[in-house]
Design a protein around this motif. Structure first.
Motif, PDB file in Angstrom:
ATOM      1  N   SER A 289      35.970  35.462  43.340  1.00 31.21           N
ATOM      2  CA  SER A 289      36.972  34.880  42.431  1.00 31.21           C
ATOM      3  C   SER A 289      38.323  34.750  43.114  1.00 31.21           C
ATOM      4  O   SER A 289      39.021  33.734  42.957  1.00 31.21           O
ATOM      5  CB  SER A 289      37.099  35.740  41.166  1.00 31.21           C
ATOM      6  OG  SER A 289      35.898  35.742  40.432  1.00 31.21           O
ATOM      7  N   THR A 290      38.705  35.765  43.882  1.00 35.58           N
ATOM      8  CA  THR A 290      39.960  35.689  44.635  1.00 35.58           C
ATOM      9  C   THR A 290      39.921  34.527  45.608  1.00 35.58           C
ATOM     10  O   THR A 290      40.895  33.777  45.755  1.00 35.58           O
ATOM     11  CB  THR A 290      40.209  36.997  45.393  1.00 35.58           C
ATOM     12  OG1 THR A 290      40.339  38.071  44.452  1.00 35.58           O
ATOM     13  CG2 THR A 290      41.468  36.917  46.242  1.00 35.58           C
ATOM     14  N   SER A 291      38.791  34.348  46.276  1.00 32.40           N
ATOM     15  CA  SER A 291      38.656  33.270  47.255  1.00 32.40           C
ATOM     16  C   SER A 291      38.751  31.907  46.595  1.00 32.40           C
ATOM     17  O   SER A 291      39.371  30.984  47.137  1.00 32.40           O
ATOM     18  CB  SER A 291      37.328  33.407  47.995  1.00 32.40           C
ATOM     19  OG  SER A 291      37.253  34.651  48.665  1.00 32.40           O
ATOM     20  N   ILE A 292      38.148  31.761  45.416  1.00 29.38           N
ATOM     21  CA  ILE A 292      38.248  30.504  44.677  1.00 29.38           C
ATOM     22  C   ILE A 292      39.705  30.192  44.355  1.00 29.38           C
ATOM     23  O   ILE A 292      40.171  29.051  44.481  1.00 29.38           O
ATOM     24  CB  ILE A 292      37.408  30.585  43.386  1.00 29.38           C
ATOM     25  CG1 ILE A 292      35.917  30.514  43.709  1.00 29.38           C
ATOM     26  CG2 ILE A 292      37.788  29.484  42.414  1.00 29.38           C
ATOM     27  CD1 ILE A 292      35.439  29.154  44.145  1.00 29.38           C
ATOM     28  N   ASN A 293      40.456  31.207  43.951  1.00 26.99           N
ATOM     29  CA  ASN A 293      41.871  31.005  43.638  1.00 26.99           C
ATOM     30  C   ASN A 293      42.664  30.601  44.874  1.00 26.99           C
ATOM     31  O   ASN A 293      43.562  29.759  44.808  1.00 26.99           O
ATOM     32  CB  ASN A 293      42.457  32.276  43.023  1.00 26.99           C
ATOM     33  CG  ASN A 293      41.896  32.577  41.645  1.00 26.99           C
ATOM     34  OD1 ASN A 293      41.435  31.684  40.948  1.00 26.99           O
ATOM     35  ND2 ASN A 293      41.927  33.842  41.258  1.00 26.99           N
ATOM     36  N   VAL A 294      42.349  31.215  46.013  1.00 31.55           N
ATOM     37  CA  VAL A 294      43.032  30.866  47.256  1.00 31.55           C
ATOM     38  C   VAL A 294      42.753  29.411  47.619  1.00 31.55           C
ATOM     39  O   VAL A 294      43.667  28.658  47.988  1.00 31.55           O
ATOM     40  CB  VAL A 294      42.599  31.800  48.402  1.00 31.55           C
ATOM     41  CG1 VAL A 294      43.176  31.320  49.736  1.00 31.55           C
ATOM     42  CG2 VAL A 294      43.050  33.228  48.127  1.00 31.55           C
ATOM     43  N   LEU A 295      41.500  28.994  47.511  1.00 38.18           N
ATOM     44  CA  LEU A 295      41.154  27.614  47.830  1.00 38.18           C
ATOM     45  C   LEU A 295      41.855  26.635  46.891  1.00 38.18           C
ATOM     46  O   LEU A 295      42.286  25.555  47.311  1.00 38.18           O
ATOM     47  CB  LEU A 295      39.642  27.427  47.770  1.00 38.18           C
ATOM     48  CG  LEU A 295      38.863  28.111  48.904  1.00 38.18           C
ATOM     49  CD1 LEU A 295      37.367  28.095  48.621  1.00 38.18           C
ATOM     50  CD2 LEU A 295      39.155  27.440  50.234  1.00 38.18           C
ATOM     51  N   GLU A 296      41.988  27.027  45.627  1.00 36.99           N
ATOM     52  CA  GLU A 296      42.723  26.173  44.693  1.00 36.99           C
ATOM     53  C   GLU A 296      44.172  26.028  45.133  1.00 36.99           C
ATOM     54  O   GLU A 296      44.754  24.942  45.074  1.00 36.99           O
ATOM     55  CB  GLU A 296      42.643  26.744  43.281  1.00 36.99           C
ATOM     56  CG  GLU A 296      43.194  25.825  42.216  1.00 36.99           C
ATOM     57  CD  GLU A 296      42.866  26.306  40.813  1.00 36.99           C
ATOM     58  OE1 GLU A 296      42.874  25.468  39.902  1.00 36.99           O
ATOM     59  OE2 GLU A 296      42.614  27.504  40.636  1.00 36.99           O
ATOM     60  N   ASP A 297      44.767  27.131  45.599  1.00 34.73           N
ATOM     61  CA  ASP A 297      46.138  27.069  46.101  1.00 34.73           C
ATOM     62  C   ASP A 297      46.244  26.190  47.341  1.00 34.73           C
ATOM     63  O   ASP A 297      47.301  25.615  47.619  1.00 34.73           O
ATOM     64  CB  ASP A 297      46.642  28.476  46.434  1.00 34.73           C
ATOM     65  CG  ASP A 297      46.878  29.322  45.194  1.00 34.73           C
ATOM     66  OD1 ASP A 297      47.010  28.746  44.100  1.00 34.73           O
ATOM     67  OD2 ASP A 297      46.915  30.563  45.318  1.00 34.73           O
ATOM     68  N   LEU A 298      45.158  26.090  48.096  1.00 31.23           N
ATOM     69  CA  LEU A 298      45.148  25.269  49.302  1.00 31.23           C
ATOM     70  C   LEU A 298      44.922  23.790  49.005  1.00 31.23           C
ATOM     71  O   LEU A 298      44.910  22.968  49.919  1.00 31.23           O
ATOM     72  CB  LEU A 298      44.060  25.763  50.264  1.00 31.23           C
ATOM     73  CG  LEU A 298      44.281  27.131  50.898  1.00 31.23           C
ATOM     74  CD1 LEU A 298      43.068  27.544  51.715  1.00 31.23           C
ATOM     75  CD2 LEU A 298      45.526  27.129  51.774  1.00 31.23           C
ATOM     76  N   GLY A 299      44.738  23.443  47.736  1.00 23.63           N
ATOM     77  CA  GLY A 299      44.586  22.051  47.361  1.00 23.63           C
ATOM     78  C   GLY A 299      43.187  21.641  46.974  1.00 23.63           C
ATOM     79  O   GLY A 299      42.938  20.458  46.704  1.00 23.63           O
ATOM     80  N   PHE A 300      42.247  22.587  46.918  1.00 25.76           N
ATOM     81  CA  PHE A 300      40.890  22.274  46.505  1.00 25.76           C
ATOM     82  C   PHE A 300      40.810  22.175  44.980  1.00 25.76           C
ATOM     83  O   PHE A 300      41.515  22.883  44.268  1.00 25.76           O
ATOM     84  CB  PHE A 300      39.913  23.373  46.958  1.00 25.76           C
ATOM     85  CG  PHE A 300      39.579  23.342  48.426  1.00 25.76           C
ATOM     86  CD1 PHE A 300      38.340  22.903  48.857  1.00 25.76           C
ATOM     87  CD2 PHE A 300      40.494  23.774  49.380  1.00 25.76           C
ATOM     88  CE1 PHE A 300      38.012  22.888  50.196  1.00 25.76           C
ATOM     89  CE2 PHE A 300      40.182  23.760  50.727  1.00 25.76           C
ATOM     90  CZ  PHE A 300      38.936  23.317  51.145  1.00 25.76           C
ATOM     91  N   GLU A 301      39.925  21.302  44.509  1.00 22.80           N
ATOM     92  CA  GLU A 301      39.521  21.368  43.111  1.00 22.80           C
ATOM     93  C   GLU A 301      38.467  22.459  43.016  1.00 22.80           C
ATOM     94  O   GLU A 301      37.420  22.367  43.675  1.00 22.80           O
ATOM     95  CB  GLU A 301      38.951  20.032  42.633  1.00 22.80           C
ATOM     96  CG  GLU A 301      38.499  20.063  41.181  1.00 22.80           C
ATOM     97  CD  GLU A 301      37.898  18.752  40.714  1.00 22.80           C
ATOM     98  OE1 GLU A 301      37.447  18.697  39.563  1.00 22.80           O
ATOM     99  OE2 GLU A 301      37.881  17.791  41.510  1.00 22.80           O
ATOM    100  N   SER A 302      38.697  23.483  42.236  1.00 30.27           N
ATOM    101  CA  SER A 302      37.839  24.668  42.232  1.00 30.27           C
ATOM    102  C   SER A 302      37.110  24.811  40.904  1.00 30.27           C
ATOM    103  O   SER A 302      37.717  24.732  39.842  1.00 30.27           O
ATOM    104  CB  SER A 302      38.678  25.929  42.494  1.00 30.27           C
ATOM    105  OG  SER A 302      39.296  25.848  43.765  1.00 30.27           O
ATOM    106  N   ILE A 303      35.809  25.034  40.987  1.00 28.08           N
ATOM    107  CA  ILE A 303      34.963  25.229  39.807  1.00 28.08           C
ATOM    108  C   ILE A 303      34.081  26.434  40.072  1.00 28.08           C
ATOM    109  O   ILE A 303      33.431  26.523  41.117  1.00 28.08           O
ATOM    110  CB  ILE A 303      34.096  23.992  39.515  1.00 28.08           C
ATOM    111  CG1 ILE A 303      34.988  22.756  39.324  1.00 28.08           C
ATOM    112  CG2 ILE A 303      33.227  24.219  38.286  1.00 28.08           C
ATOM    113  CD1 ILE A 303      34.224  21.467  39.204  1.00 28.08           C
ATOM    114  N   ASP A 304      34.042  27.359  39.129  1.00 24.74           N
ATOM    115  CA  ASP A 304      33.313  28.605  39.342  1.00 24.74           C
ATOM    116  C   ASP A 304      32.153  28.729  38.355  1.00 24.74           C
ATOM    117  O   ASP A 304      32.297  28.445  37.168  1.00 24.74           O
ATOM    118  CB  ASP A 304      34.272  29.794  39.175  1.00 24.74           C
ATOM    119  CG  ASP A 304      33.747  31.052  39.848  1.00 24.74           C
ATOM    120  OD1 ASP A 304      32.747  30.969  40.580  1.00 24.74           O
ATOM    121  OD2 ASP A 304      34.361  32.116  39.642  1.00 24.74           O
ATOM    122  N   ASN A 305      31.009  29.162  38.875  1.00 22.61           N
ATOM    123  CA  ASN A 305      29.842  29.511  38.061  1.00 22.61           C
ATOM    124  C   ASN A 305      29.337  28.362  37.191  1.00 22.61           C
ATOM    125  O   ASN A 305      28.980  28.558  36.023  1.00 22.61           O
ATOM    126  CB  ASN A 305      30.136  30.733  37.185  1.00 22.61           C
ATOM    127  CG  ASN A 305      29.937  32.032  37.947  1.00 22.61           C
ATOM    128  OD1 ASN A 305      29.082  32.117  38.831  1.00 22.61           O
ATOM    129  ND2 ASN A 305      30.729  33.031  37.616  1.00 22.61           N
TER     130      ASN A 305
END
Length: 297
Positions: free
Chosen positions: A23-39
Motif C-alpha cells: 500500500s505504501t508503494s502504491i501511494n509512492v507511485l501515485e506521487d510519482l505520477g502513476f494512476e494507481s489502482i489497488d486490489n
C-alpha cells in the motif's frame, strides 16, 4: 487470462505478502505520477485495460486479498501483459522476512487475510507459499524487512521515478486573513506590514498581478529584505523535504483582503522559484472565489 486488450505503455504490477509495504508503494507511485489502482478483481482487469490507455502510466496493486486471486491467474496475467509489444511491464515485488511480517501484524493487531480465525503465523506461511512463483517473476524485488517508509520510498524512486527522484509538487498561494487560513498549507507568511495599495484610489480596484500594484508594494523598503529571506528559507527547505519523502509543498502569503500585497508576494516568489528550476503552480484564492474589489488588501 488471455486476450487482454491494449494497455498503457508503462504498467507496474505491485505485489507481495501482506504487511510488506504494498500500500505504501502504491501511494509512492501515485506521487510519482502513476494512476494507481489497488486490489481490483482479476475479472475486471480486461474492462479496465480496454480501449485507449490513460495519459499517465498505470500502477496496479495485486495480492492474495483480491477476490478471485490465484497463483495461476496472476502468473497468466503477467505472461499475457509481458507478451504485448506495446506494453512496458514491470513486476514490483515487495518482499519481507516472515519474522518481520509477524512483528508488524502483532504491532497493528490486525488479522491476517489468509488466516482470519487462526494465528498470523499460519497466514504468513500460507501467503509466502502462494506468492513464491510470483516472486520468481519479479523484475524489481525490494526487501522491506529493514526499511522504514522513507527508505522504501527512496528505493522505489531509484527504480521507477524519472531521474530517480520524486518531483515535488510545489504551490504558492495568496489569501485573505478575513476568510481564514487555507487548508493544507506548509508555510504561511503574513505580509500585512507592507504598504497597502488599497489606500491609493487608482490602485484600489486592481490586484497584485498589475504592474502598478506590484511597483507600489515593492517600493516599500521592507519588501526586499523580507522577500530575500523568504526565498532563501524556501530554497533551503525544499531539498530537505524532498529527501524526507514529501511529495507536495505549499506556501501561502496572507494580507487583509487577499487582493494586493499577498498576490504580489505569491507571484514574485513563484517566478523566483521557477528561475531556480522548480515546477510551481499559483493560486490566488480570493481572486478566483469572489469579487475582492471592496476588500482592503
Amino acid at each position: 487470462m488471455t486476450g487482454l486488450p491494449l494497455v498503457p505503455s508503462q504498467l507496474v504490477l505491485v505485489t507481495g505478502p501482506s504487511g510488506a509495504g504494498r500500500s505504501t508503494s502504491i501511494n509512492v507511485l501515485e506521487d510519482l505520477g502513476f494512476e494507481s489502482i489497488d486490489n481490483l478483481p482479476f475479472h475486471l482487469l480486461p474492462k479496465l485495460l480496454e480501449g485507449p490507455g490513460p495519459q499517465r502510466p498505470l500502477a496496479l496493486g495485486v495480492d492474495t486479498r483480491n477476490r478471485d486471486f490465484s497463483t495461476a491467474a496472476l502468473t497468466d496475467l503477467i505472461g499475457d501483459l509481458a507478451g504485448q509489444a506495446e506494453t512496458e511491464l514491470t513486476v514490483l515485488y515487495l518482499d519481507c522476512r516472515s519474522d518481520v511480517l509477524l512483528r508488524r501484524f502483532s504491532e497493528t493487531r490486525r488479522r491476517h487475510p489468509l488466516a482470519p480465525a487462526e494465528s498470523p503465523e499460519i497466514g504468513v506461511g500460507r501467503e509466502l507459499d502462494l506468492l513464491a512463483p510470483i516472486r520468481d517473476l519479479a523484475d524489481i524485488l525490494i526487501d522491506t524487512s529493514e526499511l522504514n517508509v522513507h527508505q522504501l520510498r527512496a528505493e522505489i524512486e531509484r527504480w521507477l521515478a524519472p531521474g530517480g527522484r520524486t518531483p515535488l509538487a510545489l504551490s504558492v498561494q495568496s489569501f485573505s486573513y478575513k476568510r481564514g487560513l487555507p487548508r493544507g498549507i506548509d508555510m504561511v507568511f503574513d505580509c500585512r506590514f507592507l504598504s497597502n495599495p488599497y489606500w491609493t484610489p487608482p490602485l484600489r480596484v486592481l490586484d497584485g498581478r498589475d504592474e502598478r500594484v506590484r511597483a507600489h508594494v515593492m517600493s516599500d523598503p521592507r519588501f526586499a529584505p523580507f522577500f530575500d529571506r523568504v526565498l532563501d528559507l524556501t530554497l533551503l527547505l525544499l531539498p530537505a523535504y524532498v529527501d524526507e519523502g514529501k511529495s507536495h509543498f505549499s506556501i501561502a502569503f496572507g494580507c487583509t483582503g487577499g487582493q494586493h500585497r499577498s498576490v504580489v508576494l505569491a507571484e514574485t516568489l513563484a517566478k523566483a522559484l521557477a528561475e531556480h528550476g522548480q515546477q510551481v503552480s499559483i493560486r490566488h484564492r480570493e481572486l478566483t472565489s469572489h469579487n475582492t474589489d471592496e476588500r482592503p488588501g
